[in-house]
Design an enzyme around this catalytic site. Sequence first.
Site, PDB file in Angstrom:
ATOM      1  N   GLU A  26      64.070  52.063  79.210  1.00  0.00           N
ATOM      2  CA  GLU A  26      62.755  52.717  79.223  1.00  0.00           C
ATOM      3  C   GLU A  26      61.688  51.805  78.629  1.00  0.00           C
ATOM      4  OE1 GLU A  26      63.277  57.303  78.271  1.00  0.00           O
ATOM      5  OE2 GLU A  26      64.152  55.979  76.795  1.00  0.00           O
ATOM      6  N   MET A 203      69.576  63.386  70.728  1.00  0.00           N
ATOM      7  CA  MET A 203      70.213  62.902  69.504  1.00  0.00           C
ATOM      8  C   MET A 203      69.247  62.311  68.460  1.00  0.00           C
ATOM      9  SD  MET A 203      73.619  61.267  71.310  1.00  0.00           S
ATOM     10  CE  MET A 203      74.515  61.005  69.791  1.00  0.00           C
ATOM     11  N   ASP A 227      70.964  65.121  82.580  1.00  0.00           N
ATOM     12  CA  ASP A 227      72.260  65.764  82.838  1.00  0.00           C
ATOM     13  C   ASP A 227      72.180  67.200  82.330  1.00  0.00           C
ATOM     14  OD1 ASP A 227      72.601  63.831  80.183  1.00  0.00           O
ATOM     15  OD2 ASP A 227      73.345  65.848  79.879  1.00  0.00           O
TER      16      ASP A 227
HETATM   17  N1  ADE Z   1      70.819  62.767  75.892  1.00  0.00           N
HETATM   18  C1  ADE Z   1      70.906  62.899  77.222  1.00  0.00           C
HETATM   19  N2  ADE Z   1      71.893  63.736  77.576  1.00  0.00           N
HETATM   20  C2  ADE Z   1      72.450  64.164  76.420  1.00  0.00           C
HETATM   21  C3  ADE Z   1      73.519  65.028  76.125  1.00  0.00           C
HETATM   22  N3  ADE Z   1      74.208  65.614  77.085  1.00  0.00           N
HETATM   23  N4  ADE Z   1      73.830  65.233  74.813  1.00  0.00           N
HETATM   24  C4  ADE Z   1      73.127  64.621  73.840  1.00  0.00           C
HETATM   25  N5  ADE Z   1      72.116  63.784  74.063  1.00  0.00           N
HETATM   26  C5  ADE Z   1      71.768  63.560  75.348  1.00  0.00           C
END
Ligand code: ADE
Length: 263
Positions: A26, A203, A227
């Site tokens: 990014e 996170m 996701d």
């Molecule tokens: N960042 C992107 N997808 C994530 C996920 N599934 N869990 C934690 N941080 C993320």
Amino acid sequence: MKINGMPPTTMPSLAPVAILSALPQEQRGLINLLQNPRKVCHASRDFWLGGLHGHPVVLALSRIGKVAAATTATALIERFGVGCIIFTGVAGGLGEGVKVGDVVVATDFIQHDMDASPLFPRYQVPLYGKTRFPCDPALSVLLFAASQDALSHESLAVHGFQQASVHQGLIASGDRFVCGAGEARQLRQAMASAGHDVLAVEMEGAAVAQVCSDYRLPFAVMRTISDRADDSAHVDFPAFVQAVASPYAQVIIKNFLELLLKK
Ligand code: ADE
């Protein structure tokens, strides 16, 4: 406009705007656009100073996880005197209707792995008396508008997310990549039963939010959904970051800085 019932607060001064990216993919595009780029190494990290779309900026990588993000945010404030922090990155969608390719602009953050019970209520950050840390409403309004405009762009539609939406709400952070449908459901339900309706999980954001609250520094966050935090999250994530998150971040940051210039 009010977010979470709070009035707009401060707009940043002439101090540089910090643009914090979660991932190198990014950040790379933003570095390529910098005018008069200058790299400064500090706290075992590279910080890129320069001009971007009419603003003095400092570009930094948060790295992954809450501690790394908190260190980066603290360095941006203490060493580089930034006037605000804008965070771009990806997240897993947890909320109903939050799809891969959508964008979530955070209203506030919670740490889903914070648990000092029974000494303190579950999710509360000890000695702060707080569970949720708010983003700056005025900056978030601009980031929301910048994201909406970006998603209507032809150039981003080629990534196959023509139906993408921009959401606004609570994001949860924790030192864990969530990649199981059961785990994601459990996480969402546990937080909802404590009164916290979470749209997305990542996170770093809550750590940056806490640092910015300590320093009274305005900050705002946008996360592209990479996701659904389910069993295929680890497959979807790297492919998405490379192909989609980086172009999204570039267009959204450009729009955001242009809107900020008009303030
Ligand atoms: N960042 C992107 N997808 C994530 C996920 N599934 N869990 C934690 N941080 C993320």
